[in-house]
Design a protein around this motif. Sequence first.
Motif, PDB file in Angstrom:
ATOM      1  N   PHE A  12      -0.872  -7.235  16.035  1.00  0.00           N
ATOM      2  CA  PHE A  12      -1.724  -6.099  15.666  1.00  0.00           C
ATOM      3  C   PHE A  12      -0.902  -4.819  15.554  1.00  0.00           C
ATOM      4  CE2 PHE A  12      -4.498  -9.011  17.812  1.00  0.00           C
ATOM      5  CZ  PHE A  12      -5.785  -8.772  17.371  1.00  0.00           C
ATOM      6  N   ASP A  13      -1.230  -3.965  14.577  1.00  0.00           N
ATOM      7  CA  ASP A  13      -0.694  -2.608  14.542  1.00  0.00           C
ATOM      8  C   ASP A  13      -1.430  -1.802  13.478  1.00  0.00           C
ATOM      9  OD1 ASP A  13       0.815  -0.443  15.326  1.00  0.00           O
ATOM     10  OD2 ASP A  13       2.736  -1.270  14.702  1.00  0.00           O
ATOM     11  N   PHE A  14      -1.310  -0.476  13.569  1.00  0.00           N
ATOM     12  CA  PHE A  14      -1.897   0.425  12.589  1.00  0.00           C
ATOM     13  C   PHE A  14      -0.850   0.858  11.583  1.00  0.00           C
ATOM     14  CE2 PHE A  14      -5.006   1.409  15.994  1.00  0.00           C
ATOM     15  CZ  PHE A  14      -6.178   1.273  15.253  1.00  0.00           C
ATOM     16  N   GLU A  15      -1.319   1.152  10.389  1.00  0.00           N
ATOM     17  CA  GLU A  15      -0.519   1.832   9.381  1.00  0.00           C
ATOM     18  C   GLU A  15      -1.374   2.967   8.845  1.00  0.00           C
ATOM     19  OE1 GLU A  15      -0.093   0.663   5.285  1.00  0.00           O
ATOM     20  OE2 GLU A  15      -1.090  -1.219   5.738  1.00  0.00           O
ATOM     21  N   PHE A  16      -0.763   3.895   8.142  1.00  0.00           N
ATOM     22  CA  PHE A  16      -1.481   5.048   7.615  1.00  0.00           C
ATOM     23  C   PHE A  16      -1.132   5.245   6.156  1.00  0.00           C
ATOM     24  CE2 PHE A  16      -1.190   5.505  12.110  1.00  0.00           C
ATOM     25  CZ  PHE A  16      -2.469   5.920  12.457  1.00  0.00           C
ATOM     26  N   GLN A  44       3.475  -1.505   0.466  1.00  0.00           N
ATOM     27  CA  GLN A  44       4.030  -1.633  -0.878  1.00  0.00           C
ATOM     28  C   GLN A  44       2.969  -2.101  -1.867  1.00  0.00           C
ATOM     29  OE1 GLN A  44       7.366  -4.250  -0.410  1.00  0.00           O
ATOM     30  NE2 GLN A  44       8.536  -2.773   0.779  1.00  0.00           N
ATOM     31  N   GLN A  45       2.178  -3.091  -1.457  1.00  0.00           N
ATOM     32  CA  GLN A  45       1.142  -3.621  -2.328  1.00  0.00           C
ATOM     33  C   GLN A  45       0.064  -2.571  -2.604  1.00  0.00           C
ATOM     34  OE1 GLN A  45       1.568  -6.757  -3.522  1.00  0.00           O
ATOM     35  NE2 GLN A  45      -0.200  -6.581  -4.847  1.00  0.00           N
ATOM     36  N   VAL A  46      -0.313  -1.801  -1.574  1.00  0.00           N
ATOM     37  CA  VAL A  46      -1.300  -0.731  -1.735  1.00  0.00           C
ATOM     38  C   VAL A  46      -0.784   0.314  -2.721  1.00  0.00           C
ATOM     39  CG1 VAL A  46      -2.399   1.232  -0.567  1.00  0.00           C
ATOM     40  CG2 VAL A  46      -2.512  -1.044   0.452  1.00  0.00           C
ATOM     41  N   ARG A  47       0.487   0.688  -2.589  1.00  0.00           N
ATOM     42  CA  ARG A  47       1.066   1.679  -3.503  1.00  0.00           C
ATOM     43  C   ARG A  47       1.002   1.201  -4.961  1.00  0.00           C
ATOM     44  NH1 ARG A  47       4.535   2.846   0.687  1.00  0.00           N
ATOM     45  NH2 ARG A  47       6.325   1.860   0.177  1.00  0.00           N
ATOM     46  N   VAL A  48       1.318  -0.071  -5.174  1.00  0.00           N
ATOM     47  CA  VAL A  48       1.291  -0.616  -6.535  1.00  0.00           C
ATOM     48  C   VAL A  48      -0.141  -0.609  -7.077  1.00  0.00           C
ATOM     49  CG1 VAL A  48       1.577  -2.734  -7.883  1.00  0.00           C
ATOM     50  CG2 VAL A  48       3.366  -2.026  -6.291  1.00  0.00           C
ATOM     51  N   VAL A  52      -4.389   1.803 -10.624  1.00  0.00           N
ATOM     52  CA  VAL A  52      -5.727   2.386 -10.781  1.00  0.00           C
ATOM     53  C   VAL A  52      -5.618   3.842 -11.240  1.00  0.00           C
ATOM     54  CG1 VAL A  52      -7.838   3.045  -9.551  1.00  0.00           C
ATOM     55  CG2 VAL A  52      -6.818   0.801  -9.152  1.00  0.00           C
ATOM     56  N   GLU A  53      -4.705   4.595 -10.630  1.00  0.00           N
ATOM     57  CA  GLU A  53      -4.522   5.999 -11.024  1.00  0.00           C
ATOM     58  C   GLU A  53      -4.107   6.115 -12.491  1.00  0.00           C
ATOM     59  OE1 GLU A  53      -3.312   8.203  -6.849  1.00  0.00           O
ATOM     60  OE2 GLU A  53      -1.699   7.337  -8.071  1.00  0.00           O
ATOM     61  N   ILE A 103     -12.393   4.049  -2.811  1.00  0.00           N
ATOM     62  CA  ILE A 103     -11.750   2.814  -3.283  1.00  0.00           C
ATOM     63  C   ILE A 103     -10.582   2.380  -2.393  1.00  0.00           C
ATOM     64  CG2 ILE A 103     -10.062   3.828  -4.869  1.00  0.00           C
ATOM     65  CD1 ILE A 103     -10.832   1.490  -6.795  1.00  0.00           C
ATOM     66  N   VAL A 104     -10.035   3.289  -1.608  1.00  0.00           N
ATOM     67  CA  VAL A 104      -8.840   2.988  -0.819  1.00  0.00           C
ATOM     68  C   VAL A 104      -9.071   1.864   0.204  1.00  0.00           C
ATOM     69  CG1 VAL A 104      -7.097   3.945   0.746  1.00  0.00           C
ATOM     70  CG2 VAL A 104      -7.805   5.232  -1.271  1.00  0.00           C
ATOM     71  N   PRO A 105     -10.192   1.837   0.932  1.00  0.00           N
ATOM     72  CA  PRO A 105     -10.405   0.692   1.841  1.00  0.00           C
ATOM     73  C   PRO A 105     -10.422  -0.646   1.105  1.00  0.00           C
ATOM     74  CG  PRO A 105     -11.886   2.469   2.415  1.00  0.00           C
ATOM     75  CD  PRO A 105     -11.214   2.861   1.119  1.00  0.00           C
ATOM     76  N   TRP A 106     -11.012  -0.655  -0.086  1.00  0.00           N
ATOM     77  CA  TRP A 106     -11.017  -1.882  -0.876  1.00  0.00           C
ATOM     78  C   TRP A 106      -9.593  -2.258  -1.295  1.00  0.00           C
ATOM     79  CZ3 TRP A 106      -9.311  -2.867  -5.825  1.00  0.00           C
ATOM     80  CH2 TRP A 106      -9.597  -4.149  -6.321  1.00  0.00           C
ATOM     81  N   ILE A 107      -8.809  -1.269  -1.711  1.00  0.00           N
ATOM     82  CA  ILE A 107      -7.426  -1.526  -2.119  1.00  0.00           C
ATOM     83  C   ILE A 107      -6.642  -2.139  -0.959  1.00  0.00           C
ATOM     84  CG2 ILE A 107      -5.229  -0.419  -2.729  1.00  0.00           C
ATOM     85  CD1 ILE A 107      -6.771   1.478  -4.537  1.00  0.00           C
ATOM     86  N   ALA A 108      -6.823  -1.620   0.254  1.00  0.00           N
ATOM     87  CA  ALA A 108      -6.095  -2.145   1.418  1.00  0.00           C
ATOM     88  C   ALA A 108      -6.461  -3.609   1.677  1.00  0.00           C
ATOM     89  CB  ALA A 108      -6.397  -1.297   2.650  1.00  0.00           C
ATOM     90  N   GLU A 109      -7.752  -3.915   1.641  1.00  0.00           N
ATOM     91  CA  GLU A 109      -8.172  -5.305   1.888  1.00  0.00           C
ATOM     92  C   GLU A 109      -7.716  -6.218   0.759  1.00  0.00           C
ATOM     93  OE1 GLU A 109     -12.044  -6.136   3.350  1.00  0.00           O
ATOM     94  OE2 GLU A 109     -12.031  -4.412   4.686  1.00  0.00           O
ATOM     95  N   TYR A 110      -7.777  -5.738  -0.477  1.00  0.00           N
ATOM     96  CA  TYR A 110      -7.360  -6.545  -1.619  1.00  0.00           C
ATOM     97  C   TYR A 110      -5.851  -6.779  -1.591  1.00  0.00           C
ATOM     98  CZ  TYR A 110      -7.374  -8.446  -6.335  1.00  0.00           C
ATOM     99  OH  TYR A 110      -7.231  -9.275  -7.432  1.00  0.00           O
ATOM    100  N   ALA A 111      -5.096  -5.791  -1.135  1.00  0.00           N
ATOM    101  CA  ALA A 111      -3.646  -5.953  -1.008  1.00  0.00           C
ATOM    102  C   ALA A 111      -3.330  -7.124  -0.082  1.00  0.00           C
ATOM    103  CB  ALA A 111      -3.012  -4.665  -0.488  1.00  0.00           C
ATOM    104  N   ALA A 112      -4.011  -7.182   1.064  1.00  0.00           N
ATOM    105  CA  ALA A 112      -3.805  -8.294   2.004  1.00  0.00           C
ATOM    106  C   ALA A 112      -4.226  -9.624   1.379  1.00  0.00           C
ATOM    107  CB  ALA A 112      -4.576  -8.045   3.295  1.00  0.00           C
ATOM    108  N   PHE A 113      -5.331  -9.618   0.661  1.00  0.00           N
ATOM    109  CA  PHE A 113      -5.799 -10.815  -0.033  1.00  0.00           C
ATOM    110  C   PHE A 113      -4.733 -11.337  -0.996  1.00  0.00           C
ATOM    111  CE2 PHE A 113      -7.750 -12.577  -3.883  1.00  0.00           C
ATOM    112  CZ  PHE A 113      -8.409 -13.689  -3.360  1.00  0.00           C
ATOM    113  N   LEU A 114      -4.155 -10.423  -1.786  1.00  0.00           N
ATOM    114  CA  LEU A 114      -3.112 -10.813  -2.740  1.00  0.00           C
ATOM    115  C   LEU A 114      -1.873 -11.345  -2.037  1.00  0.00           C
ATOM    116  CD1 LEU A 114      -3.356  -7.927  -5.355  1.00  0.00           C
ATOM    117  CD2 LEU A 114      -4.151 -10.297  -5.620  1.00  0.00           C
ATOM    118  N   LEU A 115      -1.503 -10.722  -0.907  1.00  0.00           N
ATOM    119  CA  LEU A 115      -0.338 -11.182  -0.165  1.00  0.00           C
ATOM    120  C   LEU A 115      -0.559 -12.565   0.465  1.00  0.00           C
ATOM    121  CD1 LEU A 115       0.667  -7.798   1.454  1.00  0.00           C
ATOM    122  CD2 LEU A 115       2.014  -9.095  -0.226  1.00  0.00           C
ATOM    123  N   ASN A 116      -1.806 -12.874   0.808  1.00  0.00           N
ATOM    124  CA  ASN A 116      -2.108 -14.197   1.360  1.00  0.00           C
ATOM    125  C   ASN A 116      -2.003 -15.258   0.284  1.00  0.00           C
ATOM    126  OD1 ASN A 116      -2.542 -13.430   4.011  1.00  0.00           O
ATOM    127  ND2 ASN A 116      -4.703 -13.042   3.671  1.00  0.00           N
TER     128      ASN A 116
END
Length: 164
Positions: A14-18, A128-132, A137-138, A151-164
Amino acid sequence: MRSEGKLEFPEVHFDFEFMVKETEPGQTLPIMCVKERKSRMLMASAVPSKATGTFIALKVVALLREVGLENGDVITKSDHEPAIRSIVTEVVSVRGVDGSGKYVMEKSVVGNSKSNGVIERCISSVQQQVRVLKSVVEERWRLQIPSKHAIVPWIAEYAAFLLN
């Protein structure tokens, strides 16, 4: 499982990122990253605040269910930050309702970056995935997305989905 006389349980880190620097008040969006080491599955979820326990605990239990550890024995690893410790403890409460297996909480060694390497690499990959994704989108919307945009919370969850 046994390895060199030592009992091994699956590990969940577990850890946080910002999204932006923690030093910019009101502009930060905490994202909880969780990674299960054996399956290499990860989860990233934006949280309203670092103190939000039940919301994120339910998400962690969903990840554990997905990798087959909802009721199994688990070791959690995190740093000494009180917000993370409270979330890890809340996961115990949520899992305990179903009479789940052992849940061992370990803290990383202070000053030893290798002890938290699994989650640090996870955070780096998610960032990195969130930035891309945010950049794409921008570019398509032709606007700048602030870190607190809906949209940012969705981007974070989708980034993890893509990495999985």
